[in-house]
Design an enzyme around this catalytic site. Structure first.
Site, PDB file in Angstrom:
ATOM      1  N   CYS A 113     -10.995 -15.662   0.355  1.00  0.00           N
ATOM      2  CA  CYS A 113      -9.713 -15.836  -0.122  1.00  0.00           C
ATOM      3  C   CYS A 113      -8.091 -16.675   0.130  1.00  0.00           C
ATOM      4  O   CYS A 113      -7.601 -17.545   0.099  1.00  0.00           O
ATOM      5  CB  CYS A 113      -9.044 -14.560   0.206  1.00  0.00           C
ATOM      6  SG  CYS A 113      -9.049 -13.069  -1.143  1.00  0.00           S
ATOM      7  N   HIS A 252      -1.269 -16.316  -0.061  1.00  0.00           N
ATOM      8  CA  HIS A 252      -2.399 -15.788  -0.805  1.00  0.00           C
ATOM      9  C   HIS A 252      -2.294 -14.407  -1.455  1.00  0.00           C
ATOM     10  O   HIS A 252      -1.649 -13.300  -0.768  1.00  0.00           O
ATOM     11  CB  HIS A 252      -3.469 -15.665  -0.066  1.00  0.00           C
ATOM     12  CG  HIS A 252      -4.866 -14.904  -0.250  1.00  0.00           C
ATOM     13  ND1 HIS A 252      -4.895 -14.509  -1.908  1.00  0.00           N
ATOM     14  CD2 HIS A 252      -5.030 -13.808   0.372  1.00  0.00           C
ATOM     15  CE1 HIS A 252      -6.360 -13.634  -2.240  1.00  0.00           C
ATOM     16  NE2 HIS A 252      -6.339 -13.132  -0.823  1.00  0.00           N
ATOM     17  N   ASN A 282      -5.240  -9.723  -7.200  1.00  0.00           N
ATOM     18  CA  ASN A 282      -5.699 -10.845  -6.140  1.00  0.00           C
ATOM     19  C   ASN A 282      -6.833 -11.654  -7.139  1.00  0.00           C
ATOM     20  O   ASN A 282      -8.165 -11.397  -6.872  1.00  0.00           O
ATOM     21  CB  ASN A 282      -6.316  -9.989  -4.724  1.00  0.00           C
ATOM     22  CG  ASN A 282      -7.157 -10.734  -3.655  1.00  0.00           C
ATOM     23  OD1 ASN A 282      -7.386 -12.262  -3.190  1.00  0.00           O
ATOM     24  ND2 ASN A 282      -7.365 -10.184  -3.038  1.00  0.00           N
TER      25      ASN A 282
HETATM   26  O1  UT7 Z   1      -7.837 -11.058   0.105  1.00  0.00           O
HETATM   27  C1  UT7 Z   1      -8.414 -10.471   1.267  1.00  0.00           C
HETATM   28  C2  UT7 Z   1      -8.132  -9.657   1.374  1.00  0.00           C
HETATM   29  N1  UT7 Z   1      -7.918  -8.416   1.194  1.00  0.00           N
HETATM   30  C3  UT7 Z   1      -6.878  -7.701   1.926  1.00  0.00           C
HETATM   31  O2  UT7 Z   1      -5.903  -8.026   2.298  1.00  0.00           O
HETATM   32  C4  UT7 Z   1      -6.684  -6.627   1.620  1.00  0.00           C
HETATM   33  C5  UT7 Z   1      -5.644  -5.695   2.324  1.00  0.00           C
HETATM   34  N2  UT7 Z   1      -5.863  -4.561   2.174  1.00  0.00           N
HETATM   35  C6  UT7 Z   1      -5.747  -3.775   1.107  1.00  0.00           C
HETATM   36  O3  UT7 Z   1      -4.184  -3.806   0.374  1.00  0.00           O
HETATM   37  C7  UT7 Z   1      -5.455  -2.017   1.469  1.00  0.00           C
HETATM   38  O4  UT7 Z   1      -5.720  -2.006   2.511  1.00  0.00           O
HETATM   39  C8  UT7 Z   1      -5.573  -1.731   0.159  1.00  0.00           C
HETATM   40  C9  UT7 Z   1      -4.591  -2.049  -1.230  1.00  0.00           C
HETATM   41  C10 UT7 Z   1      -6.604  -1.673  -0.250  1.00  0.00           C
HETATM   42  C11 UT7 Z   1      -6.212  -0.337   0.387  1.00  0.00           C
HETATM   43  O5  UT7 Z   1      -4.693   0.517   0.694  1.00  0.00           O
HETATM   44  P1  UT7 Z   1      -4.054   1.227   1.718  1.00  0.00           P
HETATM   45  O6  UT7 Z   1      -2.976   2.251   1.876  1.00  0.00           O
HETATM   46  O7  UT7 Z   1      -5.059   1.190   2.884  1.00  0.00           O
HETATM   47  O8  UT7 Z   1      -5.285   3.117   1.362  1.00  0.00           O
HETATM   48  P2  UT7 Z   1      -6.295   3.664   2.094  1.00  0.00           P
HETATM   49  O9  UT7 Z   1      -7.649   2.537   2.206  1.00  0.00           O
HETATM   50  O10 UT7 Z   1      -6.026   3.727   3.356  1.00  0.00           O
HETATM   51  O11 UT7 Z   1      -5.995   4.847   1.230  1.00  0.00           O
HETATM   52  C12 UT7 Z   1      -5.771   5.689   1.103  1.00  0.00           C
HETATM   53  C13 UT7 Z   1      -5.869   6.676   0.117  1.00  0.00           C
HETATM   54  C14 UT7 Z   1      -7.428   7.064   0.202  1.00  0.00           C
HETATM   55  O12 UT7 Z   1      -7.356   8.435  -0.062  1.00  0.00           O
HETATM   56  P3  UT7 Z   1      -7.347   9.776   1.497  1.00  0.00           P
HETATM   57  O13 UT7 Z   1      -8.433   9.731   2.657  1.00  0.00           O
HETATM   58  O14 UT7 Z   1      -6.198   9.428   1.890  1.00  0.00           O
HETATM   59  O15 UT7 Z   1      -8.106  11.212   0.950  1.00  0.00           O
HETATM   60  C15 UT7 Z   1      -8.378   6.761  -0.489  1.00  0.00           C
HETATM   61  O16 UT7 Z   1      -9.695   6.894  -0.941  1.00  0.00           O
HETATM   62  O17 UT7 Z   1      -6.509   6.261  -1.018  1.00  0.00           O
HETATM   63  C16 UT7 Z   1      -7.406   6.545  -1.660  1.00  0.00           C
HETATM   64  N3  UT7 Z   1      -7.565   5.647  -2.542  1.00  0.00           N
HETATM   65  C17 UT7 Z   1      -7.271   5.443  -4.243  1.00  0.00           C
HETATM   66  N4  UT7 Z   1      -6.795   6.258  -5.166  1.00  0.00           N
HETATM   67  C18 UT7 Z   1      -6.686   6.267  -6.062  1.00  0.00           C
HETATM   68  C19 UT7 Z   1      -8.044   4.320  -2.493  1.00  0.00           C
HETATM   69  N5  UT7 Z   1      -8.250   3.520  -3.710  1.00  0.00           N
HETATM   70  C20 UT7 Z   1      -7.544   4.599  -4.500  1.00  0.00           C
HETATM   71  C21 UT7 Z   1      -7.384   3.706  -6.183  1.00  0.00           C
HETATM   72  N6  UT7 Z   1      -7.007   5.002  -6.813  1.00  0.00           N
HETATM   73  N7  UT7 Z   1      -7.675   2.677  -6.720  1.00  0.00           N
END
Ligand code: UT7
Length: 325
Positions: A113, A252, A282
Site C-alpha cells: 500500500c 492512502h 482500498n
Molecule cells: O492498506 C493497508 C493497511 N490496512 C489497513 O489500514 C486496515 C486497518 N484496519 C481496519 O481498517 C479495521 O481494523 C477493519 C475495517 C479491518 C476492521 O474494523 P474494526 O473496527 O477493527 O473491527 P474488528 O476487526 O475489531 O471486528 C469487529 C467485529 C468482529 O466481530 P466480534 O468478534 O466483535 O463478534 C468481526 O468478526 O466485526 C466483525 N466483522 C464483520 N462484521 C460484518 C469483521 N468483518 C466484518 C464484516 N461484516 N465485513
C-alpha cells in the site's frame, strides 16, 4: 538537477462497480457495518481483460495527456504493485511496450500500500542524479485477484484501479527555492517484524501459488495511526514547515477512520484531507495517485498548493512525501 516536479496525473478504474449491498449477498456482512467501520460504499472490480498492466497503461496515458508529454519522451517508468500481471517480467515493462516507449528504465516496486510513495521517492532520486529526465510513476493493483472472497474481514475492504503521475527533472534555477514547484521532502520506512499482521499466504518461492491476502485488521489499524503521524511529523520537520502550511493531505485510502485519526493527531482539519475510500475502497498502491488525480481534476488541488502524500502497508512499509504543485 536538484529536484523533480509533477507535470500531470491520470487514473483508471475497471468498468464494474460492486456495492456493499452486492457483497452482502455473498458474505455475511452489511452495508451499514462496512460504512460504519471503514467509510467504504463501493469498489471497482476488474473484469475479464482488465489487468494491472491494462489499468496502469490507461492511467499512464491519461497522465501523459494531462502533462502534455509524449510517451517517447519518457525514459523512466516506476510501477508500484503487489499484484503484477506475471511473477516476471516487471509489469512496468509491459506498460512501457503498450505505451510505445523505447529504451530507458522500467521496473516494479513492491511495497504494497505504500508502493506509490516508494516509487515516487525512487523516481525522484533517479531524476536528481541525472539517470533519467522524465518519469512515469504509477500505482496499479488488482487486489480482487488475491482476496479470499469467503473472508468477510478482508474481502469487503479492497478494490482495483490505477493512478499515475508524470515527473520531470526540475530546472536547477527553480528547484529548492521557496515556493518552487517540486518534491520538497520524502521519508520512507520499513519494519519486517510486522510481517504477520498483513501478508499474502503464497508466492513462487514458498507455495508456488499466488496466495490470498491475510490481515489482522485491528492491529494494523493501531500501527497505521502511530506510524503515519510519525512519518508526517518527520517530513514536516525536514521541510521546515508547520502542519498548517499544508493545503492538502492525499492519504492512502485504507479506512476513513485512519484518515480522520491521523489528520486529527496533526491538527489538520478534515476538509484538507482528500477522501476517495468511499468510492474506490482500498486500492493499495493505486490509492494515493488515484485520489490525487480525482482532486486535481475536480479543481481542489491547484498549481502552487502544498500537498502531502502518505501511506502505510504490508511489510510494514510506510512513508510520506511533500510536494509543491
Ligand atoms: O492498506 C493497508 C493497511 N490496512 C489497513 O489500514 C486496515 C486497518 N484496519 C481496519 O481498517 C479495521 O481494523 C477493519 C475495517 C479491518 C476492521 O474494523 P474494526 O473496527 O477493527 O473491527 P474488528 O476487526 O475489531 O471486528 C469487529 C467485529 C468482529 O466481530 P466480534 O468478534 O466483535 O463478534 C468481526 O468478526 O466485526 C466483525 N466483522 C464483520 N462484521 C460484518 C469483521 N468483518 C466484518 C464484516 N461484516 N465485513
Amino acid at each position: 538537477m536538484t529536484g523533480s516536479r509533477v507535470l500531470g496525473s491520470g487514473s483508471a478504474l475497471p468498468a464494474r462497480v460492486v456495492t456493499n449491498a452486492q457483497l452482502a449477498e455473498k458474505v455475511d456482512t452489511s452495508h451499514d457495518w462496512i460504512v460504519e467501520r471503514t467509510g467504504i460504499h463501493q469498489r471497482y472490480i476488474a473484469g475479464e481483460g482488465e489487468t494491472t498492466a491494462t489499468l496502469a497503461t490507461d492511467a499512464a496515458r491519461a497522465a501523459l495527456a494531462d502533462a502534455g508529454v509524449d510517451a517517447s519522451d519518457i525514459d523512466l517508468i516506476v510501477l508500484a504493485t503487489a499484484t503484477p500481471d506475471n511473477t516476471f517480467p516487471a509489469t512496468a515493462t509491459k506498460v512501457q511496450h503498450a505505451l510505445g516507449c523505447h529504451g530507458g528504465i522500467a521496473f516494479d516496486v513492491a511495497a504494497v500500500c505504500s508502493g506509490f510513495l516508494y516509487a515516487l521517492t525512487t523516481a525522484d532520486s533517479l531524476l536528481k542524479t541525472g539517470s533519467a529526465k522524465r518519469a512515469l510513476v504509477i500505482g496499479a493493483e488488482t487486489f480482487s485477484r488475491i482476496l479470499d472472497w469467503e473472508d468477510r474481514t478482508t474481502c469487503v475492504l479492497f478494490g482495483d484501479g490505477a493512478g499515475a503521475v508524470v515527473l520531470e527533472a526540475a530546472d536547477p534555477l527553480g528547484a529548492g527555492l521557496p515556493g518552487a514547484a517540486g518534491i520538497i521532502a520524502s521519508r520512507l520506512h520499513a519494519d519486517g517484524a510486522q510481517h504477520d499482521l498483513l501478508y499474502v499466504d503464497g508466492g513462487p518461492s514458498t507455495t508456488q501459488t499466488v496466495g490470498h491476502l491475510r490481515m489482522k485488521g485491528r492491529e494494523v489499524f493501531r500501527h497505521a495511526v502511530v506510524n503515519l503521524s510519525g512519518v508526517l511529523g518527520e517530513v514536516i520537520e525536514d521541510a521546515g514547515i508547520s502542519a498548517s502550511d499544508i493545503d492538502w493531505i492525499v492519504p492512502h485510502q485504507a479506512n476513513k477512520r485512519i484518515l480522520d485519526a491521523t489528520a486529527k493527531k496533526l491538527g489538520i482539519p478534515p476538509e484538507k484531507v482528500i477522501v476517495t475510500v468511499d468510492q474506490h475502497a482500498n486500492t493499495s498502491a493505486a490509492s494515493v495517485p488515484l485520489a490525487f488525480d480525482v482532486a486535481r481534476k475536480d479543481g481542489r488541488i491547484k498549481s502552487g498548493d502544498l500537498v502531502m502524500f502518505e501511506a502505510m502497508g504490508g511489510g510494514f512499509t510506510w512513508g510520506a512525501s511533500l510536494v509543491r504543485m
